[in-house]
Write a protein that holds these residues in place. Structure first.
Motif, PDB file in Angstrom:
ATOM      1  N   GLY A  42      -5.821  -2.769  -0.565  1.00 40.14           N
ATOM      2  CA  GLY A  42      -5.740  -3.835  -0.619  1.00 40.14           C
ATOM      3  C   GLY A  42      -4.731  -4.611  -0.862  1.00 40.14           C
ATOM      4  N   LEU A  43      -3.847  -3.916  -2.138  1.00 42.44           N
ATOM      5  CA  LEU A  43      -2.649  -4.196  -2.639  1.00 42.44           C
ATOM      6  C   LEU A  43      -1.814  -3.196  -2.947  1.00 42.44           C
ATOM      7  N   TYR A  44      -0.446  -2.984  -2.820  1.00 42.44           N
ATOM      8  CA  TYR A  44       0.544  -2.130  -3.143  1.00 42.44           C
ATOM      9  C   TYR A  44       1.264  -2.635  -4.645  1.00 42.44           C
ATOM     10  N   ASN A  45       0.027  -2.513  -5.452  1.00 40.50           N
ATOM     11  CA  ASN A  45       0.130  -2.062  -7.044  1.00 40.50           C
ATOM     12  C   ASN A  45      -0.498  -1.031  -7.729  1.00 40.50           C
ATOM     13  N   ALA A  46      -0.006  -0.093  -8.327  1.00 41.13           N
ATOM     14  CA  ALA A  46      -0.628   1.127  -9.550  1.00 41.13           C
ATOM     15  C   ALA A  46      -1.287  -0.259 -10.634  1.00 41.13           C
ATOM     16  N   SER A 138      -5.955   4.868 -13.270  1.00 39.33           N
ATOM     17  CA  SER A 138      -6.473   5.903 -13.154  1.00 39.33           C
ATOM     18  C   SER A 138      -7.126   6.498 -12.531  1.00 39.33           C
ATOM     19  N   SER A 139      -8.223   4.964 -11.440  1.00 42.37           N
ATOM     20  CA  SER A 139      -9.074   5.677 -10.481  1.00 42.37           C
ATOM     21  C   SER A 139      -7.959   5.836  -9.107  1.00 42.37           C
ATOM     22  N   LEU A 140      -7.072   5.124  -9.288  1.00 49.04           N
ATOM     23  CA  LEU A 140      -6.341   4.746  -8.003  1.00 49.04           C
ATOM     24  C   LEU A 140      -4.979   6.472  -7.588  1.00 49.04           C
ATOM     25  N   ALA A 141      -4.913   7.139  -9.046  1.00 49.94           N
ATOM     26  CA  ALA A 141      -4.430   8.065  -9.160  1.00 49.94           C
ATOM     27  C   ALA A 141      -5.236   9.249  -8.781  1.00 49.94           C
ATOM     28  N   ALA A 142      -7.121   8.870  -9.390  1.00 48.47           N
ATOM     29  CA  ALA A 142      -7.261   9.836  -8.543  1.00 48.47           C
ATOM     30  C   ALA A 142      -7.761   9.975  -7.662  1.00 48.47           C
ATOM     31  N   LEU A 143      -8.041   9.000  -6.472  1.00 46.20           N
ATOM     32  CA  LEU A 143      -7.821   8.920  -5.600  1.00 46.20           C
ATOM     33  C   LEU A 143      -7.559   8.429  -4.417  1.00 46.20           C
ATOM     34  N   LEU A 178       5.327   7.044  -0.388  1.00 43.85           N
ATOM     35  CA  LEU A 178       5.528   7.322  -0.866  1.00 43.85           C
ATOM     36  C   LEU A 178       5.458   6.213  -1.568  1.00 43.85           C
ATOM     37  N   TYR A 179       5.772   4.832  -1.635  1.00 47.18           N
ATOM     38  CA  TYR A 179       5.564   3.835  -2.278  1.00 47.18           C
ATOM     39  C   TYR A 179       4.806   4.048  -3.091  1.00 47.18           C
ATOM     40  N   VAL A 180       3.655   4.506  -3.635  1.00 42.11           N
ATOM     41  CA  VAL A 180       2.495   4.073  -3.952  1.00 42.11           C
ATOM     42  C   VAL A 180       3.070   5.425  -5.101  1.00 42.11           C
ATOM     43  N   ARG A 181       2.868   6.660  -4.997  1.00 43.59           N
ATOM     44  CA  ARG A 181       2.967   7.306  -5.562  1.00 43.59           C
ATOM     45  C   ARG A 181       4.525   7.407  -6.502  1.00 43.59           C
ATOM     46  N   ALA A 182       4.842   6.036  -6.355  1.00 41.98           N
ATOM     47  CA  ALA A 182       6.093   6.352  -6.791  1.00 41.98           C
ATOM     48  C   ALA A 182       5.949   5.035  -8.151  1.00 41.98           C
ATOM     49  N   ASP A 183       4.709   3.879  -8.068  1.00 41.98           N
ATOM     50  CA  ASP A 183       4.799   3.198  -8.654  1.00 41.98           C
ATOM     51  C   ASP A 183       4.279   3.539  -9.170  1.00 41.98           C
ATOM     52  N   LEU A 184       3.056   4.537  -8.724  1.00 39.56           N
ATOM     53  CA  LEU A 184       1.800   5.859 -10.090  1.00 39.56           C
ATOM     54  C   LEU A 184       2.982   6.079 -10.846  1.00 39.56           C
ATOM     55  N   GLN A 185       3.663   7.004 -10.887  1.00 34.30           N
ATOM     56  CA  GLN A 185       4.816   7.018 -11.573  1.00 34.30           C
ATOM     57  C   GLN A 185       5.387   6.220 -12.676  1.00 34.30           C
TER      58      GLN A 185
END
Length: 285
Positions: A42-46, A138-143, A178-185
């Motif tokens: 629902g939100l592109y924000n890590a 942490s949950s987004l990274a695990a999911l 790509l965007y979410v993985r960059a924001d997680l990083q």
């Protein structure tokens, strides 16, 4: 209360308040109630991610499958005008996360959260105290590694429209990834700026789908204060040489840094674009 046959239930989960094990507990409980389930980001924000869980109750003993009426959804999005938070069909369907099978694999086997055994009531505050800053992402990274493409069976409409939407959603979903993985990083590193590897992911997201606004906005914001500004502007203009917005920001950047000859050239190109000029604009090499 109970859902009537054909009822649809949507539960928004603030992932930033859930530890991975608590999220698994919630998902197992949800899946125990719904034979058909989907999920969307629902939100592109890590840092503040939100997940929408969608459950469908066919009822009546009939095996009906949940579907999205593409023509109706497009009309709804168009009628929302400027107030809408979803850009278009690609934006909604490109945010697809996990289907029921993927949700089951992520959740695993274990206890449920029930009225007589409200485990989440105790585990969630403990996680908030123990995990603190890590809890947000942490949950987004695990999911995220469990994410699957939006299933074609979810789309309803004429064959031509379905094919067109599927192609657009595929590119959009790749840009989201790509965007979410960059924001997680970035958030895992605890920095405001994007590390070099993360910046490359943002640029690749823009290359996949320039109309994905979160990547464009992030890149233009970074370019204003990043030592990689030239790399960012050149990459974006190579992909979208006729983008007025990118040239406007590039022109402002050059003027701010007193690079007046280059600024005049970019301004001339910008004026030609705004005037609807058709002359070729050669990307800066």
């Amino acid at each position: 209360g109970k859902l009537t046959p054909g009822g649809l239930f949507v539960q928004w989960l603030p992932l930033y308040q859930f530890a991975p094990d608590d999220l698994r507990l919630v998902l197992r409980t949800f899946l125990a109630a719904f034979d058909q389930a989907h999920s969307f980001l629902g939100l592109y924000n890590a840092k503040n991610p939100i997940l929408a869980l969608v459950g469908y109750h066919p009822g009546d003993g009939k095996r009906r499958t949940l579907g999205v009426d593409l023509r109706r959804l497009q009309r709804e999005l168009n009628s929302a005008g400027r107030r809408r938070y979803v850009q278009d069909l690609r934006d909604l369907l490109g945010s697809y996360m996990l289907d029921r099978g993927a949700l089951l694999r992520f959740a695993g086997k274990g206890e449920l959260n029930t009225d007589l055994d409200p485990r989440l009531t105790f585990s969630a505050p403990r996680a908030a105290y123990e995990k603190r800053d890590r809890l947000a992402w942490s949950s987004l990274a695990a999911l995220w590694p469990h994410r699957v493409p939006c299933p074609p069976s979810l789309l309803e409409g004429p064959a031509g429209l379905r094919a067109k939407v599927q192609a657009g959603v595929k590119l959009w979903a790749e840009a989201v990834d790509l965007y979410v993985r960059a924001d997680l990083q970035r958030v895992e590193a605890g920095t405001v700026m994007f590390p070099p590897g993360a910046l490359q992911k943002l640029l690749r997201a823009y290359e996949r789908e320039p109309e994905f606004l979160p990547a464009r906005g992030r890149l233009l914001s970074l370019a204003a204060r990043s030592p990689d500004a030239e790399t960012i502007f050149r990459s974006m203009l190579t992909r979208t040489p006729r983008s007025i917005r990118v040239r406007e920001v590039y022109w402002g950047y050059l003027a701010l840094h007193r690079r007046f000859d280059e600024a005049r050239r970019v301004k001339a190109e910008l004026d030609a674009l705004k005037a609807g000029g058709r002359r070729s604009l050669t990307p800066k090499q």
